[in-house]
Design an enzyme around this catalytic site. Structure first.
Site, mmCIF file in Angstrom:
data_model
loop_
_atom_site.group_PDB
_atom_site.id
_atom_site.type_symbol
_atom_site.label_atom_id
_atom_site.label_comp_id
_atom_site.label_asym_id
_atom_site.label_seq_id
_atom_site.Cartn_x
_atom_site.Cartn_y
_atom_site.Cartn_z
ATOM 1 N N HIS A 28 -7.502 -5.868 7.148
ATOM 2 C CA HIS A 28 -7.193 -4.868 8.174
ATOM 3 C C HIS A 28 -7.378 -5.426 9.587
ATOM 4 O O HIS A 28 -8.474 -5.784 9.995
ATOM 5 C CB HIS A 28 -7.967 -3.559 8.036
ATOM 6 C CG HIS A 28 -7.248 -2.431 8.706
ATOM 7 N ND1 HIS A 28 -6.365 -1.585 8.058
ATOM 8 C CD2 HIS A 28 -7.232 -2.045 9.997
ATOM 9 C CE1 HIS A 28 -5.850 -0.718 8.933
ATOM 10 N NE2 HIS A 28 -6.362 -0.973 10.112
ATOM 11 N N ASP A 29 -6.239 -5.542 10.283
ATOM 12 C CA ASP A 29 -6.190 -6.028 11.666
ATOM 13 C C ASP A 29 -6.599 -7.496 11.815
ATOM 14 O O ASP A 29 -6.909 -7.948 12.926
ATOM 15 C CB ASP A 29 -7.037 -5.159 12.594
ATOM 16 C CG ASP A 29 -6.339 -3.835 12.910
ATOM 17 O OD1 ASP A 29 -7.037 -2.900 13.324
ATOM 18 O OD2 ASP A 29 -5.098 -3.743 12.723
ATOM 19 N N GLY A 65 -0.935 -7.989 7.107
ATOM 20 C CA GLY A 65 0.424 -7.493 7.210
ATOM 21 C C GLY A 65 0.861 -7.148 8.619
ATOM 22 O O GLY A 65 1.837 -7.696 9.135
ATOM 23 N N HIS A 66 0.102 -6.246 9.252
ATOM 24 C CA HIS A 66 0.570 -5.749 10.547
ATOM 25 C C HIS A 66 0.687 -6.880 11.575
ATOM 26 O O HIS A 66 1.751 -7.116 12.145
ATOM 27 C CB HIS A 66 -0.374 -4.665 11.071
ATOM 28 C CG HIS A 66 0.143 -3.979 12.290
ATOM 29 N ND1 HIS A 66 0.998 -2.891 12.235
ATOM 30 C CD2 HIS A 66 -0.050 -4.238 13.603
ATOM 31 C CE1 HIS A 66 1.311 -2.527 13.466
ATOM 32 N NE2 HIS A 66 0.679 -3.312 14.316
ATOM 33 N N HIS A 111 0.866 -1.184 0.000
ATOM 34 C CA HIS A 111 0.000 0.000 0.000
ATOM 35 C C HIS A 111 0.902 1.233 0.000
ATOM 36 O O HIS A 111 1.149 1.830 1.052
ATOM 37 C CB HIS A 111 -0.897 -0.015 1.232
ATOM 38 C CG HIS A 111 -1.901 1.087 1.256
ATOM 39 N ND1 HIS A 111 -3.119 0.961 1.894
ATOM 40 C CD2 HIS A 111 -1.885 2.345 0.744
ATOM 41 C CE1 HIS A 111 -3.801 2.090 1.773
ATOM 42 N NE2 HIS A 111 -3.073 2.951 1.082
ATOM 43 N N HIS A 158 6.406 3.642 4.008
ATOM 44 C CA HIS A 158 6.825 2.249 4.077
ATOM 45 C C HIS A 158 6.988 1.688 2.668
ATOM 46 O O HIS A 158 8.078 1.785 2.109
ATOM 47 C CB HIS A 158 5.910 1.379 4.958
ATOM 48 C CG HIS A 158 4.435 1.604 4.795
ATOM 49 N ND1 HIS A 158 3.797 1.651 3.572
ATOM 50 C CD2 HIS A 158 3.453 1.779 5.724
ATOM 51 C CE1 HIS A 158 2.500 1.833 3.764
ATOM 52 N NE2 HIS A 158 2.268 1.928 5.063
ATOM 53 N N ARG A 206 1.771 4.731 0.187
ATOM 54 C CA ARG A 206 1.062 5.966 0.528
ATOM 55 C C ARG A 206 1.809 7.158 -0.087
ATOM 56 O O ARG A 206 2.981 7.033 -0.446
ATOM 57 C CB ARG A 206 0.940 6.095 2.045
ATOM 58 C CG ARG A 206 0.078 4.981 2.628
ATOM 59 C CD ARG A 206 -0.107 5.079 4.134
ATOM 60 N NE ARG A 206 -0.989 4.010 4.633
ATOM 61 C CZ ARG A 206 -2.309 4.071 4.676
ATOM 62 N NH1 ARG A 206 -2.939 5.171 4.232
ATOM 63 N NH2 ARG A 206 -3.042 3.062 5.127
ATOM 64 N N GLU A 211 -2.488 -1.523 -3.220
ATOM 65 C CA GLU A 211 -3.581 -0.779 -2.593
ATOM 66 C C GLU A 211 -3.227 0.699 -2.513
ATOM 67 O O GLU A 211 -2.048 1.050 -2.382
ATOM 68 C CB GLU A 211 -3.805 -1.282 -1.163
ATOM 69 C CG GLU A 211 -4.150 -2.738 -1.054
ATOM 70 C CD GLU A 211 -4.510 -3.116 0.361
ATOM 71 O OE1 GLU A 211 -4.025 -2.492 1.306
ATOM 72 O OE2 GLU A 211 -5.306 -4.062 0.506
#
Ligand code: DXP
Ligand SMILES: NCC(=O)COP(=O)(O)O
EC number: 2.6.99.2
Length: 241
Positions: free
Chosen positions: A195-196, A217-218, A43, A50, A45, A74
């Protein structure tokens, strides 16, 4: 079976923190695909905090050696993002309605409000053969319009599911995601989610076979601090197969 696409944003964050190419994004991506992951997600940004636009080019080159695997890029469709997507032509592009300075993604598209802006972007990407995904909140009523404006899939934004997973509202929240996923399927959309998501909550969300792909990912990166990257990727694959 639900496909696993591993988001390497946090590898990029670690790399960028020292201004050197260590860890090397392509090496981690290669290892992840060789472990059995279906795809890689980044992703980039606008501030490239990152994942970078160069990563997109490097990962596209890597994926040429993996004809059965996919690259998912993304991001918010500003000019710089669209330029890199149209140059690299990933298998999939997930459009996310993030402002440049957001800490992380925290909402899906308002397709009714944003449809006029989204239609030409979706058309541009599909003309290049790119599968287009809209990042969406789990609202069943919004899926029909997402399809009408040209999306191939939606990605259900799963923060509410993850944050409510250990609460009394868990079952109600899970049902809302299942209803949103079914509503998407009913109008001919594919369903991704992300997400999460983590090793604890992933299986129940994907149970029922409605979700084609998850991007993680996270939590995967954090869990790797305890169990090791290879083991964590394998653990996700076991839960998803
Ligand atoms: C769209 C989404 O929910 C995530 O894929 C997002 O890419 C996370 O971005 P950060 O890694 O910058 O938090
Ligand atoms: N689209 C979700 C994604 O790619 C990764 O999200 P997270 O696992 O880093 O929260």
């Amino acid at each position: 079976m639900t496909h696993l696409s591993v988001n390497l944003n946090k590898i990029g964050l670690l790399r960028n923190s020292r201004g050197r190419d260590y860890p090397n994004m392509v090496s981690i991506a290669r290892k992840t695909l060789d472990l059995g992951a279906f795809g890689i997600t980044i992703h980039p940004r606008p501030d490239q905090r990152h994942a970078t636009y160069k990563d997109a080019h490097d990962l596209k080159n890597l994926l040429k050696a993996y004809p059965d695997k996919e690259l998912n890029i993304e991001g918010f469709p500003d000019k710089a993002f669209l330029d890199v997507v149209l140059e690299t032509v990933p298998h999939q592009c997930t459009l996310v309605p993030d402002d440049p300075n957001q800490l992380t993604s925290d909402h899906g598209w308002n397709v009714a409000r944003d449809q006029d802006a989204l239609r030409p972007v979706i058309g541009q990407l599909k003309a290049k053969g790119i599968r287009v995904v809209l990042f969406m909140d789990p609202i069943a009523e919004n899926m029909k319009l997402a399809k009408e404006i040209g999306a191939d899939r939606v990605e259900l934004y799963t923060e509410e599911y993850a944050s409510g997973y250990h609460s009394d509202a868990k079952d109600e929240i899970l049902q809302s995601y299942q209803e949103a996923a079914q509503a998407a399927l009913d109008v001919g959309l594919g369903v991704n989610a992300g997400h999460d998501l983590d090793l604890t909550n992933i299986a129940e969300l994907c149970d029922g076979g409605r979700i084609t792909e998850v991007s993680i990912g996270h939590a995967l990166t954090v869990e790797s601090l305890d169990f090791g990257w290879d083991n964590v990727v394998k653990m996700y694959l076991e839960k998803l197969n």
